[in-house]
Design a protein around this motif. Structure first.
Motif, PDB file in Angstrom:
ATOM      1  N   UNK A   1      68.934   9.112  -0.160  1.00  0.00           N
ATOM      2  CA  UNK A   1      69.065   9.974  -1.340  1.00  0.00           C
ATOM      3  C   UNK A   1      70.493   9.938  -1.880  1.00  0.00           C
ATOM      4  N   UNK A   2      71.467   9.917  -0.992  1.00  0.00           N
ATOM      5  CA  UNK A   2      72.860   9.831  -1.413  1.00  0.00           C
ATOM      6  C   UNK A   2      73.129   8.508  -2.134  1.00  0.00           C
ATOM      7  N   UNK A   3      72.595   7.421  -1.611  1.00  0.00           N
ATOM      8  CA  UNK A   3      72.757   6.117  -2.247  1.00  0.00           C
ATOM      9  C   UNK A   3      72.164   6.115  -3.654  1.00  0.00           C
ATOM     10  N   UNK A   4      70.961   6.639  -3.792  1.00  0.00           N
ATOM     11  CA  UNK A   4      70.304   6.699  -5.105  1.00  0.00           C
ATOM     12  C   UNK A   4      71.116   7.563  -6.061  1.00  0.00           C
TER      13      UNK A   4
ATOM     14  N   UNK B   1      74.165   5.583  -7.269  1.00  0.00           N
ATOM     15  CA  UNK B   1      73.770   4.543  -8.228  1.00  0.00           C
ATOM     16  C   UNK B   1      73.480   5.157  -9.591  1.00  0.00           C
ATOM     17  N   UNK B   2      72.762   6.260  -9.618  1.00  0.00           N
ATOM     18  CA  UNK B   2      72.466   6.936 -10.889  1.00  0.00           C
ATOM     19  C   UNK B   2      73.759   7.396 -11.552  1.00  0.00           C
ATOM     20  N   UNK B   3      74.678   7.965 -10.769  1.00  0.00           N
ATOM     21  CA  UNK B   3      75.963   8.413 -11.311  1.00  0.00           C
ATOM     22  C   UNK B   3      76.759   7.239 -11.883  1.00  0.00           C
ATOM     23  N   UNK B   4      76.797   6.133 -11.147  1.00  0.00           N
ATOM     24  CA  UNK B   4      77.597   4.989 -11.573  1.00  0.00           C
ATOM     25  C   UNK B   4      77.060   4.340 -12.847  1.00  0.00           C
TER      26      UNK B   4
ATOM     27  N   UNK C   1      79.535   7.790 -18.032  1.00  0.00           N
ATOM     28  CA  UNK C   1      80.637   7.200 -17.283  1.00  0.00           C
ATOM     29  C   UNK C   1      81.069   5.837 -17.843  1.00  0.00           C
ATOM     30  N   UNK C   2      80.324   5.270 -18.772  1.00  0.00           N
ATOM     31  CA  UNK C   2      80.581   3.913 -19.244  1.00  0.00           C
ATOM     32  C   UNK C   2      81.993   3.751 -19.793  1.00  0.00           C
ATOM     33  N   UNK C   3      82.431   4.627 -20.654  1.00  0.00           N
ATOM     34  CA  UNK C   3      83.763   4.528 -21.261  1.00  0.00           C
ATOM     35  C   UNK C   3      84.848   4.591 -20.180  1.00  0.00           C
ATOM     36  N   UNK C   4      84.696   5.500 -19.228  1.00  0.00           N
ATOM     37  CA  UNK C   4      85.686   5.635 -18.152  1.00  0.00           C
ATOM     38  C   UNK C   4      85.777   4.341 -17.335  1.00  0.00           C
TER      39      UNK C   4
END
Length: 51
Positions: A16-19, A22-25, A30-33
């Motif tokens: 669950x942490x991995x998923x 991945x969703x956060x990334x 977050x794209x601009x950052x």
């Protein structure tokens, strides 16, 4: 609580942490950052003198 149950729960927590990471990334917010951070090595250092 058996060791098998603890291992199963631990595996589910890590998955669950991995998923979540991945969703956060890959979230659009977050794209601009990440693009700005990726361009840092390509920018010139203003304090560096050429010559």
């Amino acid at each position: 609580m058996s060791i098998a149950l603890i291992q199963t729960l631990w595996t589910l927590v890590i998955a669950a942490l991995f998923v979540a990471i991945v969703i956060w990334a890959y979230s659009g917010k977050r794209k601009k950052h990440f693009e700005d951070a990726g361009n840092i090595p390509l920018q010139e250092d203003p304090d560096e003198r050429h010559g």
